[in-house]
Design a protein around this motif. Structure first.
Motif, PDB file in Angstrom:
ATOM      1  N   VAL A 136       0.855  -1.188   0.000  1.00  0.00           N
ATOM      2  CA  VAL A 136       0.000   0.000   0.000  1.00  0.00           C
ATOM      3  C   VAL A 136       0.891   1.239   0.000  1.00  0.00           C
ATOM      4  CG1 VAL A 136      -1.959  -1.090   1.144  1.00  0.00           C
ATOM      5  CG2 VAL A 136      -0.172  -0.060   2.519  1.00  0.00           C
ATOM      6  N   PRO A 137       0.517   2.288  -0.744  1.00  0.00           N
ATOM      7  CA  PRO A 137       1.329   3.517  -0.759  1.00  0.00           C
ATOM      8  C   PRO A 137       1.174   4.294   0.532  1.00  0.00           C
ATOM      9  CG  PRO A 137      -0.666   3.813  -2.059  1.00  0.00           C
ATOM     10  CD  PRO A 137      -0.664   2.379  -1.633  1.00  0.00           C
ATOM     11  N   LEU A 138       2.261   4.915   0.973  1.00  0.00           N
ATOM     12  CA  LEU A 138       2.243   5.732   2.173  1.00  0.00           C
ATOM     13  C   LEU A 138       2.311   7.219   1.860  1.00  0.00           C
ATOM     14  CD1 LEU A 138       4.668   3.649   4.449  1.00  0.00           C
ATOM     15  CD2 LEU A 138       2.161   3.550   4.330  1.00  0.00           C
ATOM     16  N   ASN A 139       2.454   7.569   0.594  1.00  0.00           N
ATOM     17  CA  ASN A 139       2.497   8.980   0.187  1.00  0.00           C
ATOM     18  C   ASN A 139       1.383   9.254  -0.815  1.00  0.00           C
ATOM     19  OD1 ASN A 139       4.204   7.257  -1.580  1.00  0.00           O
ATOM     20  ND2 ASN A 139       4.360   9.132  -2.795  1.00  0.00           N
ATOM     21  N   GLY A 140       0.961  10.507  -0.886  1.00  0.00           N
ATOM     22  CA  GLY A 140      -0.135  10.872  -1.770  1.00  0.00           C
ATOM     23  C   GLY A 140       0.303  11.495  -3.073  1.00  0.00           C
ATOM     24  N   GLY A 141       1.587  11.680  -3.276  1.00  0.00           N
ATOM     25  CA  GLY A 141       2.113  12.283  -4.499  1.00  0.00           C
ATOM     26  C   GLY A 141       3.600  12.030  -4.586  1.00  0.00           C
ATOM     27  N   ASP A 142       4.267  12.709  -5.527  1.00  0.00           N
ATOM     28  CA  ASP A 142       5.704  12.539  -5.667  1.00  0.00           C
ATOM     29  C   ASP A 142       6.431  13.035  -4.419  1.00  0.00           C
ATOM     30  OD1 ASP A 142       5.115  11.654  -8.203  1.00  0.00           O
ATOM     31  OD2 ASP A 142       5.543  13.579  -9.164  1.00  0.00           O
ATOM     32  N   LEU A 143       7.511  12.336  -4.040  1.00  0.00           N
ATOM     33  CA  LEU A 143       8.318  12.735  -2.891  1.00  0.00           C
ATOM     34  C   LEU A 143       9.566  13.503  -3.314  1.00  0.00           C
ATOM     35  CD1 LEU A 143       8.074   9.478  -0.725  1.00  0.00           C
ATOM     36  CD2 LEU A 143       6.940  11.675  -0.319  1.00  0.00           C
ATOM     37  N   PHE A 144      10.462  12.851  -4.046  1.00  0.00           N
ATOM     38  CA  PHE A 144      11.721  13.471  -4.461  1.00  0.00           C
ATOM     39  C   PHE A 144      11.864  13.512  -5.978  1.00  0.00           C
ATOM     40  CE2 PHE A 144      12.463  11.230  -0.399  1.00  0.00           C
ATOM     41  CZ  PHE A 144      12.674  12.337   0.412  1.00  0.00           C
ATOM     42  N   THR A 145      11.328  12.508  -6.649  1.00  0.00           N
ATOM     43  CA  THR A 145      11.372  12.465  -8.113  1.00  0.00           C
ATOM     44  C   THR A 145       9.987  12.105  -8.628  1.00  0.00           C
ATOM     45  OG1 THR A 145      11.958  10.117  -8.189  1.00  0.00           O
ATOM     46  CG2 THR A 145      13.785  11.700  -8.072  1.00  0.00           C
ATOM     47  N   GLU A 146       9.753  12.383  -9.902  1.00  0.00           N
ATOM     48  CA  GLU A 146       8.447  12.077 -10.480  1.00  0.00           C
ATOM     49  C   GLU A 146       8.215  10.569 -10.511  1.00  0.00           C
ATOM     50  OE1 GLU A 146       5.721  13.080 -14.429  1.00  0.00           O
ATOM     51  OE2 GLU A 146       7.784  13.827 -14.260  1.00  0.00           O
ATOM     52  N   GLY A 147       7.084  10.154  -9.949  1.00  0.00           N
ATOM     53  CA  GLY A 147       6.723   8.745  -9.978  1.00  0.00           C
ATOM     54  C   GLY A 147       7.314   7.909  -8.861  1.00  0.00           C
TER      55      GLY A 147
END
Length: 344
Positions: A136-147
């Motif tokens: 399951v993802p723990l982030n809702g968008g990009d963190l440091f790089t795209e994707g």
């Protein structure tokens, strides 16, 4: 393998790849993304974050699904990203399969000799085995790089003595592998392929106590390379140290402390995995090795079409550590059954 079983790659083969940013071409305008958001808002519940919907739409409208420069594994990850925020979708991590029959040439009975002699005398050489794995993802968008993304993953392996009549068909061993990992694509294309990197920390244990307790913790890097229908993976790890077990006044071992201080001698310091898709067949390989002790393991797998989304799966293993209770036991196993998800 993942575990190198779970490379299967059991692994894993586990291993994940995000298509490099350089390959993600903007095929739509911001207006297309916003239109996608508007349409999805009509379908989701009130608890869904708009940021999650927007991230999903960016994937759907910006990433071409049939880009010839994307390998088979990149296409899998792109497809997963398009639905990973959908609360009605469970995203696979490593392979998911069930082997109704798994046969060994050298069942480990000695481990049960003192603490469970009835098991030692009645365990069969054939049993069932299955693996369930999701993330399951723990982030809702990009963190440091795209994707890129931060994930929680859980993999469960069980060995079921379903054919043992004299010991009530118990689950002989169950291994639990929770992990937190970060995945990103790399702008590096050796030999015309794509690369990705995974960094994570994982805990593996069998959830048992006393003489049967086995567990370890490790941090790892996993470098991935793909080209067309071929995926290669190199995963070195470092074991996090634990305190030595102490003997209590009653003569039993302290439940705290290292259950298996020599596990690296048998499980090795890295795993190398490969997966290749040929027409409607998929082949996988996982290798673990400790060059100092010359101990390790090899796992080979093949999936083939059955009907619908179900695929047949044949698995061969030789070496140490087919399960945690067998980490220092050498054997060969062969199983056949059904795979619900592939690697590629």
């Amino acid at each position: 393998m993942p575990s190198f079983k779970q490379l299967t790659l059991k692994a894993s083969l586990a291993a994940l790849l995000i298509a490099p940013t350089a390959l993600v071409q903007a095929a739509a305008t911001d207006a297309d993304v916003e239109q996608c958001v508007i349409e999805k808002l009509k379908e989701v519940n009130a608890n869904t974050l708009v940021s999650q919907i927007r991230a999903e739409c960016k994937i759907e409208v910006k990433q071409p699904q049939n880009d010839p420069t994307q390998g088979a594994f990149s296409q899998r990850i792109i497809s997963e990203n398009a639905s990973k925020y959908n609360s009605h979708v469970i995203t696979p991590h490593r392979m998911n399969y069930i082997l109704p029959v798994s046969i060994t040439d050298n069942r480990n009975t000695e481990v049960y000799r003192d603490a469970a002699p009835q098991w030692s005398d009645n365990i069969e050489d054939h049993e069932s085995k299955y693996q369930l794995s999701l993330k399951v993802p723990l982030n809702g968008g990009d963190l440091f790089t795209e994707g890129d993304g931060l994930y929680f993953g859980m993999t469960l392996n069980s060995w079921w003595q379903v054919y043992s009549e004299n010991i009530s068909k118990p689950f002989r061993e169950t291994n639990y592998l929770p992990e937190v990992f970060y995945i990103t694509g790399l702008d590096w294309h050796p030999m015309g392929g794509n690369t990705g990197l995974i960094m994570g920390v994982e805990h593996q244990s069998n959830g048992r106590s006393n003489a049967f307790s086995r567990s370890w913790n490790r941090v790892y890097l996993n470098l991935l390379w793909e080209k067309e229908n071929l995926l290669l993976s190199l995963k070195p790890w470092y074991r996090l140290s634990e305190d030595e077990k102490e003997v209590l006044e009653d003569g039993t071992l302290d439940p705290d402390g290292d259950d298996n201080p020599d596990i690296m001698d048998y499980m090795g310091y890295f795993q190398f995995g490969a997966a290749y898709q040929y027409e409607n067949l998929e082949f996988s390989m996982g290798i673990r090795q400790n060059f100092a002790t010359h101990k390790g393991a090899l796992e080979l797998g093949m999936t083939f079409p059955l009907w619908g989304r179900l695929r047949g799966y044949a698995q061969y293993f030789t070496g140490y550590g087919e399960s945690l209770i067998d980490y220092n036991h050498n054997q060969q196993t062969f199983g056949i059954g059904i795979a619900i998800t592939d690697i590629l």
